[in-house]
Design a protein around this motif. Structure first.
Motif, PDB file in Angstrom:
ATOM      1  N   THR A  96       0.846  -1.195   0.000  1.00 28.81           N
ATOM      2  CA  THR A  96       0.000   0.000   0.000  1.00 28.81           C
ATOM      3  C   THR A  96       0.877   1.239   0.000  1.00 28.81           C
ATOM      4  OG1 THR A  96      -1.655  -1.182   1.322  1.00 28.81           O
ATOM      5  CG2 THR A  96      -1.883   1.197   1.167  1.00 28.81           C
ATOM      6  N   TRP A  97       0.579   2.167  -0.894  1.00 32.75           N
ATOM      7  CA  TRP A  97       1.306   3.434  -0.978  1.00 32.75           C
ATOM      8  C   TRP A  97       0.667   4.411  -0.002  1.00 32.75           C
ATOM      9  CZ3 TRP A  97       0.767   7.259  -5.643  1.00 32.75           C
ATOM     10  CH2 TRP A  97       1.741   8.257  -5.547  1.00 32.75           C
ATOM     11  N   LYS A  98       1.423   4.849   0.998  1.00 37.07           N
ATOM     12  CA  LYS A  98       0.872   5.668   2.071  1.00 37.07           C
ATOM     13  C   LYS A  98       1.288   7.133   2.035  1.00 37.07           C
ATOM     14  CE  LYS A  98      -1.468   2.590   4.441  1.00 37.07           C
ATOM     15  NZ  LYS A  98      -2.923   2.748   4.678  1.00 37.07           N
ATOM     16  N   SER A  99       2.506   7.406   1.540  1.00 37.64           N
ATOM     17  CA  SER A  99       3.048   8.735   1.735  1.00 37.64           C
ATOM     18  C   SER A  99       4.052   9.074   0.636  1.00 37.64           C
ATOM     19  CB  SER A  99       3.736   8.792   3.111  1.00 37.64           C
ATOM     20  OG  SER A  99       4.314  10.057   3.357  1.00 37.64           O
ATOM     21  N   HIS A 100       4.277  10.393   0.444  1.00 36.71           N
ATOM     22  CA  HIS A 100       5.228  10.840  -0.574  1.00 36.71           C
ATOM     23  C   HIS A 100       6.026  12.027  -0.054  1.00 36.71           C
ATOM     24  CE1 HIS A 100       6.998  11.703  -4.444  1.00 36.71           C
ATOM     25  NE2 HIS A 100       6.478  12.916  -4.454  1.00 36.71           N
ATOM     26  N   HIS A 101       7.327  12.050  -0.382  1.00 36.95           N
ATOM     27  CA  HIS A 101       8.220  13.133   0.026  1.00 36.95           C
ATOM     28  C   HIS A 101       8.377  14.183  -1.064  1.00 36.95           C
ATOM     29  CE1 HIS A 101      10.882  11.966   3.692  1.00 36.95           C
ATOM     30  NE2 HIS A 101       9.618  11.665   3.901  1.00 36.95           N
ATOM     31  N   VAL A 102       8.397  15.448  -0.646  1.00 35.22           N
ATOM     32  CA  VAL A 102       8.700  16.572  -1.541  1.00 35.22           C
ATOM     33  C   VAL A 102       9.697  17.471  -0.815  1.00 35.22           C
ATOM     34  CG1 VAL A 102       6.439  16.487  -2.639  1.00 35.22           C
ATOM     35  CG2 VAL A 102       6.768  17.952  -0.644  1.00 35.22           C
ATOM     36  N   ILE A 103      10.278  18.434  -1.538  1.00 32.61           N
ATOM     37  CA  ILE A 103      11.217  19.345  -0.881  1.00 32.61           C
ATOM     38  C   ILE A 103      10.564  20.703  -0.668  1.00 32.61           C
ATOM     39  CG2 ILE A 103      13.255  18.141  -1.724  1.00 32.61           C
ATOM     40  CD1 ILE A 103      13.593  20.347  -3.814  1.00 32.61           C
ATOM     41  N   GLY A 104      11.074  21.441   0.336  1.00 31.29           N
ATOM     42  CA  GLY A 104      10.426  22.677   0.730  1.00 31.29           C
ATOM     43  C   GLY A 104      10.836  23.903  -0.049  1.00 31.29           C
ATOM     44  N   ALA A 105      12.045  23.880  -0.616  1.00 32.94           N
ATOM     45  CA  ALA A 105      12.567  25.027  -1.368  1.00 32.94           C
ATOM     46  C   ALA A 105      13.462  24.503  -2.478  1.00 32.94           C
ATOM     47  CB  ALA A 105      13.337  25.951  -0.425  1.00 32.94           C
ATOM     48  N   PRO A 106      13.816  25.355  -3.437  1.00 32.70           N
ATOM     49  CA  PRO A 106      14.685  24.872  -4.521  1.00 32.70           C
ATOM     50  C   PRO A 106      15.919  24.155  -3.990  1.00 32.70           C
ATOM     51  CG  PRO A 106      13.911  27.074  -5.011  1.00 32.70           C
ATOM     52  CD  PRO A 106      13.455  26.771  -3.616  1.00 32.70           C
ATOM     53  N   PHE A 107      16.197  22.995  -4.563  1.00 30.53           N
ATOM     54  CA  PHE A 107      17.279  22.147  -4.072  1.00 30.53           C
ATOM     55  C   PHE A 107      18.645  22.728  -4.414  1.00 30.53           C
ATOM     56  CE2 PHE A 107      20.170  18.460  -4.651  1.00 30.53           C
ATOM     57  CZ  PHE A 107      20.123  17.962  -3.358  1.00 30.53           C
ATOM     58  N   LYS A 108      19.514  22.770  -3.417  1.00 34.08           N
ATOM     59  CA  LYS A 108      20.891  23.211  -3.625  1.00 34.08           C
ATOM     60  C   LYS A 108      21.830  22.157  -3.067  1.00 34.08           C
ATOM     61  CE  LYS A 108      19.865  28.176  -3.174  1.00 34.08           C
ATOM     62  NZ  LYS A 108      20.157  29.410  -2.391  1.00 34.08           N
ATOM     63  N   LEU A 109      22.800  21.765  -3.859  1.00 32.79           N
ATOM     64  CA  LEU A 109      23.792  20.815  -3.378  1.00 32.79           C
ATOM     65  C   LEU A 109      24.682  21.484  -2.331  1.00 32.79           C
ATOM     66  CD1 LEU A 109      24.927  19.090  -6.692  1.00 32.79           C
ATOM     67  CD2 LEU A 109      23.696  18.017  -4.799  1.00 32.79           C
ATOM     68  N   PRO A 110      25.001  20.785  -1.247  1.00 31.38           N
ATOM     69  CA  PRO A 110      25.928  21.351  -0.260  1.00 31.38           C
ATOM     70  C   PRO A 110      27.276  21.659  -0.899  1.00 31.38           C
ATOM     71  CG  PRO A 110      24.848  19.377   0.590  1.00 31.38           C
ATOM     72  CD  PRO A 110      24.517  19.451  -0.867  1.00 31.38           C
ATOM     73  N   LYS A 111      27.963  22.640  -0.378  1.00 26.35           N
ATOM     74  CA  LYS A 111      29.256  23.027  -0.920  1.00 26.35           C
ATOM     75  C   LYS A 111      30.222  21.848  -0.928  1.00 26.35           C
ATOM     76  CE  LYS A 111      32.819  26.600  -0.515  1.00 26.35           C
ATOM     77  NZ  LYS A 111      33.301  27.776   0.276  1.00 26.35           N
ATOM     78  N   GLY A 112      30.798  21.571  -2.079  1.00 30.90           N
ATOM     79  CA  GLY A 112      31.760  20.479  -2.197  1.00 30.90           C
ATOM     80  C   GLY A 112      31.147  19.112  -2.411  1.00 30.90           C
ATOM     81  N   TYR A 113      29.808  19.037  -2.423  1.00 28.68           N
ATOM     82  CA  TYR A 113      29.139  17.739  -2.571  1.00 28.68           C
ATOM     83  C   TYR A 113      29.235  17.253  -4.019  1.00 28.68           C
ATOM     84  CZ  TYR A 113      25.403  14.231  -2.563  1.00 28.68           C
ATOM     85  OH  TYR A 113      24.683  13.073  -2.686  1.00 28.68           O
ATOM     86  N   LYS A 114      29.473  15.982  -4.177  1.00 24.72           N
ATOM     87  CA  LYS A 114      29.521  15.370  -5.501  1.00 24.72           C
ATOM     88  C   LYS A 114      28.367  14.396  -5.657  1.00 24.72           C
ATOM     89  CE  LYS A 114      34.549  15.714  -6.035  1.00 24.72           C
ATOM     90  NZ  LYS A 114      35.814  14.962  -6.286  1.00 24.72           N
ATOM     91  N   MET A 115      27.708  14.453  -6.791  1.00 23.42           N
ATOM     92  CA  MET A 115      26.579  13.566  -7.041  1.00 23.42           C
ATOM     93  C   MET A 115      27.019  12.107  -6.996  1.00 23.42           C
ATOM     94  SD  MET A 115      23.720  15.078  -7.310  1.00 23.42           S
ATOM     95  CE  MET A 115      22.773  13.733  -8.035  1.00 23.42           C
ATOM     96  N   PRO A 116      26.187  11.232  -6.414  1.00 20.97           N
ATOM     97  CA  PRO A 116      26.519   9.806  -6.406  1.00 20.97           C
ATOM     98  C   PRO A 116      26.525   9.236  -7.815  1.00 20.97           C
ATOM     99  CG  PRO A 116      24.291  10.180  -5.589  1.00 20.97           C
ATOM    100  CD  PRO A 116      24.933  11.520  -5.718  1.00 20.97           C
ATOM    101  N   VAL A 117      27.239   8.145  -7.987  1.00 19.81           N
ATOM    102  CA  VAL A 117      27.356   7.509  -9.292  1.00 19.81           C
ATOM    103  C   VAL A 117      26.179   6.565  -9.508  1.00 19.81           C
ATOM    104  CG1 VAL A 117      28.765   5.928 -10.677  1.00 19.81           C
ATOM    105  CG2 VAL A 117      29.854   7.705  -9.295  1.00 19.81           C
ATOM    106  N   GLY A 118      25.614   6.595 -10.710  1.00 18.85           N
ATOM    107  CA  GLY A 118      24.500   5.722 -11.055  1.00 18.85           C
ATOM    108  C   GLY A 118      24.970   4.360 -11.506  1.00 18.85           C
ATOM    109  N   ALA A 119      24.016   3.536 -11.960  1.00 17.19           N
ATOM    110  CA  ALA A 119      24.332   2.175 -12.387  1.00 17.19           C
ATOM    111  C   ALA A 119      25.269   2.160 -13.594  1.00 17.19           C
ATOM    112  CB  ALA A 119      23.047   1.424 -12.714  1.00 17.19           C
TER     113      ALA A 119
END
Length: 309
Positions: A96-119
């Motif tokens: 059963t699908w109960k809940s969904h997450h959203v973000i509160g403000a435009p997303f900003k990557l933290p300083k120095g953060y690198k995106m994770p690698v995909g498949a």
């Protein structure tokens, strides 16, 4: 055993249970043993699930998970699907699908953060992410279309007091809109909300400056523990405010999340106080685990084995 002695023991047992019930203790103990269906926050599979949504959900269902909380997808929408299409897939797999997450403000990557690698071995590229500040009604309408019960704000900016005050305004507006659409709106914490910002604790402001009926809380048990706060004390100070929980552990060195039962979070004590919290659903989560399936299997086994024992 004589009949009279048997009746005496039965009556004594009934009186004892009755006394416990009057104190509320029996109901609490029974609720602790009768845990809610075990849910999963799909952020645990961020960067994995989009490669094979149905296959991933099928494996999750096979472990025993019954309730789902969705999160951001790099495919956009609900893992590349419309709300009712995703709902049908989840239901067809016995969940059963109960809940969904959203973000509160435009997303900003933290300083120095690198995106994770995909498949594919390359850094992930994310589509434009809608947010409550700029796209509130669209996000509410989309969640309502899926006929789920909850919509949750996953994070807000907390760098300055002005950030927090602006976010509180956004949360209150979203809570009103969500209620009109038949949804309960909640806020999900990390540990940053418990750090002093210009003399204020953001989480205190979130609790006191938002409407307690329209804006409930999804308490992340890992991050609140990392922040040095006691979940049970939060429940007692704000009874009924925490209908959703993220159930994940905190590693012994307090640096990162861990599978449930392998870290330092006192889950038994927390679940014994679920009535005070007002908990309705809980979702296992593990941020960026090395092996997501192994992690959620460990967590599921602990919850259904140790906590239900």
């Amino acid at each position: 055993m004589t009949l009279n002695r048997r009746k005496f023991l039965q009556n004594a047992g009934a009186l004892a249970l009755g006394s416990m019930a009057l104190s509320g203790r029996a109901a609490s103990l029974l609720d602790f043993k009768r845990l809610h269906p075990v849910g999963l926050q799909l952020y645990t599979f961020f960067g994995i699930i989009d490669e094979d949504v149905k296959g991933t959900l099928t494996k999750i269902a096979a472990i025993g998970y019954k309730e789902m909380e969705s999160a951001f997808s790099k495919k956009g929408g609900f893992y590349g699907m419309k709300p009712l299409e995703f709902k049908a897939m989840v239901n067809d797999l016995g969940m059963t699908w109960k809940s969904h997450h959203v973000i509160g403000a435009p997303f900003k990557l933290p300083k120095g953060y690198k995106m994770p690698v995909g498949a594919d071995g390359k850094p992930m590229v994310l589509p434009t992410m809608l947010n409550l500040r700029d796209n509130m009604q669209e996000l509410v309408d989309s969640a309502a279309e899926g006929k789920i019960e909850y919509m949750v704000c996953a994070n807000i900016p907390t760098d300055t007091l002005d950030d927090i005050k602006s976010s509180v305004e956004t949360l209150n507006k979203t809570g009103e809109a969500a209620k009109k659409a038949g949804l309960q709106f909640c806020y999900h914490n990390h540990d940053m909300e418990f750090k002093n910002v210009e003399g204020k604790i953001p989480y205190d402001l979130l609790l006191t400056e938002t409407d307690p009926n329209n804006v409930k809380m999804e308490l992340d048990l890992c991050w609140v523990t990392k922040a040095g706060k006691d979940p049970v004390e939060l429940f007692k100070a704000n009874p009924g405010r925490f209908p959703l929980w993220h159930v994940k552990d905190l590693a012994a060195d307090h640096t990162s999340p861990a599978p449930v039962g392998t870290g330092v979070v006192d889950f038994k004590r927390i679940f014994e106080n679920q009535q005070i919290a007002g908990m309705k659903h809980f979702f296992v989560e593990h941020d960026m685990p090395k092996d997501a399936f192994a992690s959620i299997k460990t967590s599921y086994d602990y919850i259904t084995g140790v906590l239900k024992a």
